[in-house]
Motif scaffolding. Structure first.
Motif, PDB file in Angstrom:
ATOM      1  N   ILE A  62      17.118  38.430  39.114  1.00  0.00           N
ATOM      2  CA  ILE A  62      17.702  38.219  37.793  1.00  0.00           C
ATOM      3  C   ILE A  62      18.959  37.358  37.849  1.00  0.00           C
ATOM      4  CG2 ILE A  62      18.606  39.363  35.742  1.00  0.00           C
ATOM      5  CD1 ILE A  62      15.649  39.846  36.258  1.00  0.00           C
ATOM      6  N   GLY A  63      19.842  37.650  38.832  1.00  0.00           N
ATOM      7  CA  GLY A  63      21.086  36.877  38.933  1.00  0.00           C
ATOM      8  C   GLY A  63      20.817  35.396  39.136  1.00  0.00           C
ATOM      9  N   ASP A  64      19.909  35.092  40.061  1.00  0.00           N
ATOM     10  CA  ASP A  64      19.574  33.687  40.329  1.00  0.00           C
ATOM     11  C   ASP A  64      18.921  33.036  39.103  1.00  0.00           C
ATOM     12  OD1 ASP A  64      20.562  34.067  42.812  1.00  0.00           O
ATOM     13  OD2 ASP A  64      18.640  34.136  43.845  1.00  0.00           O
ATOM     14  N   TRP A  65      18.001  33.785  38.496  1.00  0.00           N
ATOM     15  CA  TRP A  65      17.284  33.233  37.345  1.00  0.00           C
ATOM     16  C   TRP A  65      18.259  32.922  36.213  1.00  0.00           C
ATOM     17  CZ3 TRP A  65      12.178  31.846  36.740  1.00  0.00           C
ATOM     18  CH2 TRP A  65      11.789  31.513  35.452  1.00  0.00           C
ATOM     19  N   GLU A  66      19.156  33.874  35.900  1.00  0.00           N
ATOM     20  CA  GLU A  66      20.126  33.662  34.826  1.00  0.00           C
ATOM     21  C   GLU A  66      21.045  32.487  35.140  1.00  0.00           C
ATOM     22  OE1 GLU A  66      20.836  35.474  31.769  1.00  0.00           O
ATOM     23  OE2 GLU A  66      18.718  35.884  32.137  1.00  0.00           O
ATOM     24  N   ARG A  67      21.496  32.427  36.382  1.00  0.00           N
ATOM     25  CA  ARG A  67      22.416  31.349  36.764  1.00  0.00           C
ATOM     26  C   ARG A  67      21.753  29.978  36.657  1.00  0.00           C
ATOM     27  NH1 ARG A  67      23.399  33.014  41.407  1.00  0.00           N
ATOM     28  NH2 ARG A  67      21.983  31.679  42.585  1.00  0.00           N
ATOM     29  N   ASP A  68      20.492  29.890  37.072  1.00  0.00           N
ATOM     30  CA  ASP A  68      19.795  28.595  37.079  1.00  0.00           C
ATOM     31  C   ASP A  68      19.283  28.199  35.699  1.00  0.00           C
ATOM     32  OD1 ASP A  68      20.252  28.498  39.775  1.00  0.00           O
ATOM     33  OD2 ASP A  68      18.245  29.183  40.345  1.00  0.00           O
TER      34      ASP A  68
END
Length: 275
Positions: free
Chosen positions: A13-19
């Motif tokens: 989730i963190g990576d997805w939201e950031r990207d």
């Protein structure tokens, strides 16, 4: 190799939201549809499609597809190559995960392939232990006891070294400092009854992760959490579920073939009766 048609997709989730926070909702969903296709193709890191296929997948016309591709490229979400009549999408995260998985599999396979050669010293040591009555019949009890303890220590060191190497390769602990930490963890377990259970659980864990394609813990997480799950039972359940799915699929294929045969037979009978 990860199995095809994975039942779940691990989303960070963190990576997805950031990207993807920089994307429009339309483009974010379009990229997610591409990720779905990659997983349905056996967790491949690339997906090849025609221009028409992309329009159907994204439910968009040509101009809108062009806009989405430009947005994905501008924000460096993925690599997109235009080919004759279509496009190739490449996911950097899946490419990295697949390389790591391949490295782990090759390392473990190599270790187990050479296991017989590596354990020749073990066999010699055990043979010496079994023949202590003959070898030590002229020695005092204390001398015999000390010699046996030394040889047992040699066996333990050989076993520990071999298991340390396998464990280090699987969890990508490749530097000398990392291997020393793995070795230190095993030494703390070797003095307890836990060591055999740890070995069996770890073997089941590795097979389970390979079978399901699920994310593998990093080494620090695994050594803290390995006994929170019964990986042997989880592996057994997963294998049983796969067997049931295979049986169900075979039954469906068989039923489909039977239905087709009945339909063709009925059609032939209808033709004969009409005559």
């Amino acid at each position: 190799m990860a199995k095809k048609n994975l039942p779940n997709i691990p989303i960070y989730i963190g990576d997805w939201e950031r990207d993807c926070n920089v994307l429009s909702l339309e483009s974010e969903m379009a990229w997610m549809k591409i990720i779905f296709k990659m997983h349905l193709n056996g967790k491949q890191s690339s997906y090849k499609t025609s221009t028409k296929g992309l329009q159907i997948l994204w439910k968009s016309q040509g101009e809108k597809v062009k806009e989405i591709i430009e947005e994905l490229l501008f924000n460096e979400i993925c690599e997109i190559s235009e080919i004759t009549g279509g496009f190739i999408f490449k996911c950097r995260r899946l490419e990295k995960e697949n390389k790591i998985s391949k490295t782990r599999s090759e390392a473990v396979s190599k270790r187990y392939k050479n296991k017989k050669e590596d354990t020749s010293h073990l066999q010699t040591s055990y043979k010496n232990l079994q023949n202590t009555d003959i070898d030590y019949e002229n020695e005092s009890d204390n001398e015999i006891k000390n010699k046996i303890e030394i040889e047992k220590g040699v066996v333990g060191e050989i076993f520990e070294h071999e298991f340390t190497e396998i464990l280090s390769d699987f969890f990508l602990q490749t530097t000398e400092a990392q291997k020393m930490k793995v070795n230190g963890f095993l030494r703390s377990k070797l003095i307890r009854p836990q060591i055999e259970n740890f070995k069996l659980q770890t073997q089941a864990y590795a097979e389970y992760k390979e079978l399901t394609g699920e994310k593998i813990h990093n080494w620090f997480s695994y050594q803290a959490e390995w006994d929170r799950e019964d990986w042997i039972k989880k592996l057994e359940r997963e294998k049983l579920n796969n067997q049931r799915k295979d049986v169900k699929k075979n039954n469906q294929n068989s039923t489909g073939a039977s239905d087709e045969f009945r339909t063709k037979t009925a059609e032939r009978l209808g033709i004969i009766q009409s005559k």
